[in-house]
Design an enzyme around this catalytic site. Structure first.
Site, PDB file in Angstrom:
ATOM      1  N   HIS A 142       8.527 -24.301  10.145  1.00 36.05           N
ATOM      2  CA  HIS A 142       7.370 -24.859  11.096  1.00 36.05           C
ATOM      3  C   HIS A 142       5.938 -24.597  10.430  1.00 36.05           C
ATOM      4  O   HIS A 142       5.345 -25.453  10.817  1.00 36.05           O
ATOM      5  CB  HIS A 142       7.559 -24.100  12.366  1.00 36.05           C
ATOM      6  CG  HIS A 142       8.936 -24.496  13.039  1.00 36.05           C
ATOM      7  ND1 HIS A 142       9.252 -24.036  14.379  1.00 36.05           N
ATOM      8  CD2 HIS A 142      10.167 -25.213  12.721  1.00 36.05           C
ATOM      9  CE1 HIS A 142      10.318 -24.480  14.756  1.00 36.05           C
ATOM     10  NE2 HIS A 142      10.944 -25.348  13.665  1.00 36.05           N
ATOM     11  N   ASP A 160       0.783  -1.125   0.138  1.00 40.62           N
ATOM     12  CA  ASP A 160      -0.018   0.101  -0.020  1.00 40.62           C
ATOM     13  C   ASP A 160       0.861   1.300  -0.096  1.00 40.62           C
ATOM     14  O   ASP A 160       1.977   1.231  -0.121  1.00 40.62           O
ATOM     15  CB  ASP A 160      -0.857  -0.130   1.065  1.00 40.62           C
ATOM     16  CG  ASP A 160      -0.156   0.159   2.522  1.00 40.62           C
ATOM     17  OD1 ASP A 160       0.933   0.242   2.776  1.00 40.62           O
ATOM     18  OD2 ASP A 160      -1.033   0.175   3.632  1.00 40.62           O
ATOM     19  N   CYS A 209       3.057  -3.117   4.153  1.00 37.40           N
ATOM     20  CA  CYS A 209       2.366  -1.791   4.422  1.00 37.40           C
ATOM     21  C   CYS A 209       3.092  -1.130   5.659  1.00 37.40           C
ATOM     22  O   CYS A 209       4.368  -1.452   5.668  1.00 37.40           O
ATOM     23  CB  CYS A 209       0.994  -2.332   4.972  1.00 37.40           C
ATOM     24  SG  CYS A 209       0.616  -3.129   6.268  1.00 37.40           S
ATOM     25  N   THR A 266       3.029  -1.273   8.821  1.00 34.95           N
ATOM     26  CA  THR A 266       3.426  -2.343  10.047  1.00 34.95           C
ATOM     27  C   THR A 266       3.442  -3.626   9.574  1.00 34.95           C
ATOM     28  O   THR A 266       3.981  -4.265  10.203  1.00 34.95           O
ATOM     29  CB  THR A 266       2.460  -1.974  11.206  1.00 34.95           C
ATOM     30  OG1 THR A 266       1.219  -2.320  10.933  1.00 34.95           O
ATOM     31  CG2 THR A 266       2.419  -0.688  11.823  1.00 34.95           C
ATOM     32  N   HIS A 270       4.729 -30.752  12.536  1.00 33.86           N
ATOM     33  CA  HIS A 270       4.409 -29.344  11.902  1.00 33.86           C
ATOM     34  C   HIS A 270       3.378 -29.597  10.826  1.00 33.86           C
ATOM     35  O   HIS A 270       2.467 -28.950  10.767  1.00 33.86           O
ATOM     36  CB  HIS A 270       5.842 -28.809  11.377  1.00 33.86           C
ATOM     37  CG  HIS A 270       6.669 -28.505  12.370  1.00 33.86           C
ATOM     38  ND1 HIS A 270       6.756 -27.587  13.365  1.00 33.86           N
ATOM     39  CD2 HIS A 270       8.180 -29.107  12.277  1.00 33.86           C
ATOM     40  CE1 HIS A 270       7.702 -27.662  13.955  1.00 33.86           C
ATOM     41  NE2 HIS A 270       8.663 -28.235  13.464  1.00 33.86           N
TER      42      HIS A 270
END
Length: 152
Positions: free
Chosen positions: A98, A8, A65, A67, A134
């Site tokens: 994992h 973004d 973006c 964060t 996993h």
């Protein structure tokens, strides 16, 4: 590897650092934008990247973006996507080993270009461990999608 990437307005500058690096490493890049600082909505870029991964047009996706939080939330609403928000090298490796993540989310306001490049390299180069514990956990998580499809 074919990699879809989207950002973004708060992540496009970091995307503009990552795309040339990916190409230099020999990857094919499918860039869905954005390419400017004008305010846009992150789901409008997360959804096309995730659709490309789920449909097999891309093997992996990268979302950026401010964060990384919004992008990771939007990505994980797409059935078949396992997106991890990563801001350190240990997590980049662990989420591939994992969790077999197929989409990486990062925050431009959280990591600088140098660290972001290293995160992407580690994430791309780390194989899934194929460990039974996993695999079992991933099956359980992916089973939640089936449950949601039956009871929207």
């Amino acid at each position: 590897m074919k990699i879809a990437i989207g950002a973004d307005h708060a992540g496009y500058r970091l995307k503009d650092v990552i795309v040339p690096m990916l190409k230099q490493l020999g990857h094919e890049v499918l860039d869905v934008g954005c390419d400017c600082a004008d305010s846009v909505d992150y789901p409008d870029y997360a959804i096309p990247v995730c659709d490309m991964v789920v449909n097999g047009e891309a093997e992996r996706g990268i979302l950026i973006c401010g964060t990384g939080i919004g992008m990771s939330i939007a990505a994980n609403k797409t059935p078949g996507i396992r997106c991890a928000l990563v801001h350190d090298l240990f997590s980049a490796k662990a989420t591939r080993e994992h969790n077999d993540t197929n989409v990486l989310a990062m925050g431009e306001r959280v990591v600088g270009p140098g660290l972001a490049e290293e995160i992407v390299k580690v994430w791309l180069d780390t194989p899934f461990s194929q460990g039974e514990r996993h695999l079992n956990r991933i099956r359980k998580v992916m089973g939640l999608e089936d449950k949601q499809a039956l009871h929207p």
